[in-house]
Design a protein around this motif. Structure first.
Motif, PDB file in Angstrom:
ATOM      1  N   VAL A  96      24.625 101.703  52.590  1.00 23.72           N
ATOM      2  CA  VAL A  96      25.275 101.135  51.042  1.00 23.72           C
ATOM      3  C   VAL A  96      26.994 101.108  51.780  1.00 23.72           C
ATOM      4  N   GLY A  97      27.085 101.523  52.821  1.00 22.33           N
ATOM      5  CA  GLY A  97      28.674 101.525  53.187  1.00 22.33           C
ATOM      6  C   GLY A  97      29.331 102.784  53.071  1.00 22.33           C
ATOM      7  N   VAL A  98      28.981 103.842  52.933  1.00 19.59           N
ATOM      8  CA  VAL A  98      29.246 105.578  52.755  1.00 19.59           C
ATOM      9  C   VAL A  98      29.333 105.206  54.854  1.00 19.59           C
ATOM     10  N   LYS A  99      30.492 105.981  55.488  1.00 26.56           N
ATOM     11  CA  LYS A  99      30.689 105.786  56.487  1.00 26.56           C
ATOM     12  C   LYS A  99      29.944 108.032  57.306  1.00 26.56           C
ATOM     13  N   VAL A 100      29.149 107.673  57.897  1.00 28.69           N
ATOM     14  CA  VAL A 100      29.141 108.724  58.945  1.00 28.69           C
ATOM     15  C   VAL A 100      29.194 109.068  60.004  1.00 28.69           C
ATOM     16  N   ASN A 101      29.945 110.095  60.037  1.00 29.48           N
ATOM     17  CA  ASN A 101      31.197 110.425  61.681  1.00 29.48           C
ATOM     18  C   ASN A 101      30.133 111.656  62.553  1.00 29.48           C
ATOM     19  N   LYS A 102      30.162 111.881  63.578  1.00 28.30           N
ATOM     20  CA  LYS A 102      30.081 113.020  64.344  1.00 28.30           C
ATOM     21  C   LYS A 102      30.607 113.885  63.372  1.00 28.30           C
ATOM     22  N   GLY A 103      29.172 114.976  63.130  1.00 27.30           N
ATOM     23  CA  GLY A 103      29.326 116.237  62.403  1.00 27.30           C
ATOM     24  C   GLY A 103      29.822 115.988  60.729  1.00 27.30           C
ATOM     25  N   PRO A 251      20.148  97.295  52.775  1.00 30.70           N
ATOM     26  CA  PRO A 251      21.391  98.537  53.070  1.00 30.70           C
ATOM     27  C   PRO A 251      20.718  98.776  54.118  1.00 30.70           C
ATOM     28  N   MET A 252      19.488  99.248  54.646  1.00 30.98           N
ATOM     29  CA  MET A 252      19.189  99.529  55.797  1.00 30.98           C
ATOM     30  C   MET A 252      19.116  99.510  56.856  1.00 30.98           C
TER      31      MET A 252
END
Lengths: 402, 402
Positions: A96-103, A251-252
């Protein structure tokens, strides 16, 4: 072939590759010896491509293993799904466009209905419609947990995603969803000492959120599950030298594509025609196009054999729009099978068609269907072979060794 | 797929699986281009199952590698035969009901004939009949070696098994069978220092035994080989969640089944009908049934092409008895090929038929034979894929990943 080896064999090319994935494409006959959904469908364009191209069938993970959507797509993209694991929370969030970065730590959230004692009475909040749930998610945006940043986003119906960002977060946290009604949501519990900090913060988030929604008519409770962080996958540009675009409505699939470094192309509308139009719009800007078509899977999960067949026919009818772009390599396949008969993903091999006018070796198969694919020129291959085959037929790989 | 992963995917089910192994099933035509033993046989029941089910061919170990019975069965049971090794001694002992626990050392014994100087004149003691040899084995029961317990049991004709139990035993001991006549039996020699204690004790046992049998008319000498201990395999219940039963007439197959935790079902008689009757008797008590049918292999080793074909027809004729139990999944295959033309085990792929009325995907094959299997819907798979495929078609596996 290892990605590292592939990377060393890359050679520059202007060729264009389309990987068209009809989700859950593989099927089963309704009666022993009968035809599958795909075999039943009238697909003149795909049959023509099958006649000129090479067929095969893919094993998504290993024989007998039914894949979830994440592992199935990783495999098609060439990432060993037994090595790389995208947590559900991460998939849901990036989808859904929410960034998941390392950490970061992401979780999938479900609204549920609870009674006055906090006992779950409906794990999906009466399947609350998206427009109602979206308003409840909006109220949760005020929740603040000290020391970290949180982002919450509505996904669909009773589902939402939460991402927590900050120092020292680890994702080894147990689901709070007890998977049954008649009990209260569980406390987020760390599976190891390093994850205790994150578990504690998520419990704070849950407590505040619970307080905010306690008077909602349906969505007066919530559970979190699938805690995960960024899976650290190398990008398509890094491993394949491809400027890669994702054309997907759901989204997925946008999510997993983003995790491998694809640009997500916006699609106006939801039909295959709309997806092909979006692809045509950016045709000049990319080397590789992943097109994801969802309804084959949805119809399969509905147990709608005729609907799945009919939908495949609409995809076939849309093919001229894609073919007029003159791709050098076009792969048409699924990520897994979803036989209408079983109403769920299955382990059965997946039909695979590779059309490449300059380089494909024809076999004797003339129809795009499970039986022809089982007898196709590629034989039975791992889904992880799809990308090397695509690159090879696009003349994007040098030979191995002297 | 690793057993550990399979174990995590298990889901409860009432479904029943039959794995029917016709030993040495695969064959060869007598003349180039001709039909194999199985293709020659008239097998209407199996052909019907082939039409409704899915065919394939299995590679027992790796292409070109001829398996022994132990590795071939381990592979079918899902245990990598290149990782797990059951020594022949262990197989032989457990096959006649002598327990081999961890730390025990088992060996296979052969009676031989020796001259007055102790030189072997016949490695199989003139193929001494079982009733004679049994009496000689009985005399050996008095042999006592200090510090350990020994158990000796007759197997068949000139063959027997010895198991030694005690502290500090290691099985890395060389065979005493020189494999030729004209020389004396060898001394049991340790392959490493840890095994020297066991080698010494076996030499004591041999010396005493030799003294006891020195005046026997035929069996006046002996050799030991295949020193081995318990292979430490996880049980079918542990890895597959299956209450598993073994229906087999021959000791070795009962032995390997016991090593993977199957219950050994007693069989009245020796025919396929008798085996199916034994299976029917315990149908309610188990989830998984391994049925071993030996004579396909024996006929192959005899070079009896017509006899092997004819025997396959008797198995086919017995099928209704098995089918009336309504298994959810029925696999019919071999452990390896034993072409009558070669008179020995061979490396050729093995015909594989999986019938599962609710879940199997039909291919276009209509006959259970090597050619149809080579074109079957499973393609060419490892024998180690048999168990995951059986579990999948029995709906006993959850999907992998979200």
């Amino acid at each position: 072939m290892s990605m590292e080896t592939i990377k060393h064999l890359l050679r520059p090319s202007e060729s264009k590759i389309v990987l068209m994935v009809m989700d859950g494409l593989g099927g089963l006959p309704l009666e022993p010896g009968g035809l599958t959904e795909l075999e039943t469908a009238n697909t003149p364009y795909m049959d023509h491509l099958a006649t000129e191209g090479t067929l095969g069938q893919t094993i998504p993970i290993r024989p007998g293993i039914t894949p979830g959507s994440g592992p199935a797509h990783l495999s098609l993209f060439g990432y060993d799904p037994l090595v790389y694991d995208i947590g559900r929370g991460t998939l849901e969030a990036v989808g859904v466009g929410v960034k998941v970065n390392k950490g970061d730590v992401a979780a999938r959230g479900n609204f549920c209905s609870v009674d006055e004692k906090g006992i779950i009475t409906d794990r999906r909040a009466g399947r609350i419609p998206s427009d109602e749930a979206e308003k409840v998610v909006d109220k949760l945006k005020v929740v603040k947990v000290p020391g970290v940043e949180t982002e919450v986003r509505h996904v669909k119906e009773y589902r939402f995603a939460v991402v927590m960002r900050g120092e020292g977060l680890e994702p080894e946290v147990e689901d709070t969803d007890p998977q049954i009604t008649g009990v209260a949501p569980l406390t987020a519990r760390a599976r190891n000492p390093k994850s205790e900090y994150a578990a504690g913060l998520f419990n704070q988030w849950i407590a505040q959120a619970q307080q905010i929604i306690k008077n909602e008519p349906k969505a007066n409770g919530l559970t979190l599950r699938g805690f995960a962080t960024h899976p650290g996958l190398a990008s398509f540009m890094d491993v394949y030298g491809l400027r890669a675009a994702c054309v997907a409505v759901y989204p997925m699939y946008r999510g997993v594509s983003e995790l491998v470094g694809m640009d997500i192309i916006s699609v106006q509308g939801e039909t295959t025609q709309d997806e092909f139009a979006a692809l045509a719009r950016v045709w000049k800007d990319y080397d590789f196009f992943f097109v994801h078509i969802k309804k084959t899977d949805s119809k399969g999960e509905d147990g709608d054999f005729a609907g799945k067949s009919a939908f495949i026919e609409t995809v076939d009818a849309a093919m001229p729009k894609l073919l007029e772009l003159n791709p050098d390599v076009l792969i048409i396949t699924g990520d897994h099978s979803t036989p209408a008969r079983l109403r769920v993903h299955s382990w059965h091999p997946v039909p695979f068609l590779l059309w490449a006018p300059a380089t494909a070796r024809p076999d004797d198969q003339t129809r795009f269907g499970e039986r022809d694919c089982a007898h196709g020129g590629f034989g039975t291959i791992s889904a992880m072979d799809a990308m090397p085959l695509a690159l090879a037929h696009a003349l994007r790989l040098n030979k191995y060794g002297a």
